[in-house]
Design an enzyme around this catalytic site. Structure first.
Site, PDB file in Angstrom:
ATOM      1  N   THR A 125       0.804  -1.219   0.000  1.00 41.62           N
ATOM      2  CA  THR A 125       0.000   0.000   0.000  1.00 41.62           C
ATOM      3  C   THR A 125       0.844   1.279   0.000  1.00 41.62           C
ATOM      4  OG1 THR A 125      -0.295  -0.530   2.354  1.00 41.62           O
ATOM      5  CG2 THR A 125      -2.167  -0.898   0.928  1.00 41.62           C
ATOM      6  N   GLU A 126       2.142   1.148   0.298  1.00 47.86           N
ATOM      7  CA  GLU A 126       3.062   2.287   0.169  1.00 47.86           C
ATOM      8  C   GLU A 126       4.468   1.763  -0.093  1.00 47.86           C
ATOM      9  OE1 GLU A 126       3.382   5.221   3.265  1.00 47.86           O
ATOM     10  OE2 GLU A 126       1.223   5.320   3.586  1.00 47.86           O
ATOM     11  N   ASN A 127       5.172   2.438  -1.001  1.00 45.43           N
ATOM     12  CA  ASN A 127       6.591   2.186  -1.229  1.00 45.43           C
ATOM     13  C   ASN A 127       7.129   3.339  -2.063  1.00 45.43           C
ATOM     14  OD1 ASN A 127       8.564   0.477  -3.534  1.00 45.43           O
ATOM     15  ND2 ASN A 127       9.133   0.560  -1.385  1.00 45.43           N
TER      16      ASN A 127
END
Length: 280
Positions: free
Chosen positions: A184-186
């Site tokens: 969901t985040e990177n």
């Protein structure tokens, strides 16, 4: 620990509410996202450092994942260490709250996928804190450093370490019985003077996405989706507008807030339109 305890119970209630009231009608999926670094032992030949790396993960990702993805309760590493330190500090019980049996049953399995935020890797080693220090760090007894050869970013805590991404995905597969994973985040930040030719951001995404691909193809990780952080520069927690993660630069000194693509935006648009790396 009290806040985390209530967060896990609240998550379970939200999951059950969706499951019982909305799922049949909407056909959606619901879960939790957990942020975690990967931890490597500072000295791979030291059992103390290897143990420290395991504790780092169990106190960070495992704190929330173990109750939800395993058995409704905290992992033994956390329970044992926090209880022992609490008793040594003269307390009558552990500072880590306990779930009742009915709460454990309510919490266990409240997921449809594993949401993961991941950015970087740390090197860990064991530290024995004095008994009188009451803190998360002293409970887990771990300190971390980074390798000087790792590339920097605009954030002091974020070093470019793609290899850790694959290792973390593989660890989640093994530890939690191969759940479907959505990243969901990177992403990566910059600081200071603006450079629209952000080749280092393109390098970050190429190498991290390549490690995710290895996790899928070589390690059999059930990775269903990937989300870059982030589309445009925004307000980043305590550092405000100083650290910029966006593919698009936002000019915050102009009332119109004009947005301009950095070079990485064009590269990432190719990756997502190809659903893979562009053919050279």
């Amino acid at each position: 620990y009290v806040v985390g305890h209530n967060l896990i119970k609240a998550h379970a209630e939200a999951w059950h509410l969706y499951n019982e009231t909305y799922r049949a009608k909407q056909g959606g999926i619901i879960s939790i996202t957990i942020n975690s670094d990967w931890a490597e032992p500072r000295n791979p030949h030291s059992q103390e450092d290897i143990n420290a790396a395991r504790r780092y993960l169990q106190f960070l990702l495992g704190w929330f994942a173990h109750p939800i993805f395993k058995n409704g309760d905290y992992n033994e590493e956390m329970k044992t260490r926090i209880r022992e330190r609490s008793l040594a500090q003269g307390l009558s019980q552990s500072r880590l709250p306990e779930f009742t049996e009915s709460e454990k049953q309510r919490i266990k399995g409240t997921y449809d996928y594993f949401g993961l935020n991941h950015y970087t890797t740390v090197l860990t080693y064991n530290v024995n804190y004095p008994t009188g220090i009451l803190s998360y760090d002293s409970d887990r007894g771990v300190a971390s450093v980074t390798d000087r050869s790792w590339l920097n970013s605009g954030s002091f805590w974020l070093k470019v370490t793609p290899f850790g991404f694959r290792k973390l995905l593989r660890w989640i597969k093994k530890e939690y019985n191969s759940p479907p994973i959505y990243v969901t985040e990177n992403g990566i930040s910059e600081r200071g003077a603006l450079d629209f030719n952000d080749t280092w951001r393109t390098h970050y995404y190429r190498s991290y996405i390549n490690e995710a691909l290895k996790a899928v193809v070589l390690d059999g990780v059930d990775l269903r989706g990937y989300t870059a952080w982030t589309l445009m520069d925004n307000f980043e927690w305590a550092v405000g507008f100083d650290e910029r993660f966006g593919f698009y630069h936002v000019n915050i000194t102009d009332p119109g807030l004009p947005r301009s693509p950095k070079a990485s935006a064009r590269h990432y648009s190719q990756i997502i339109s190809c659903n893979g790396f562009p053919d050279p």
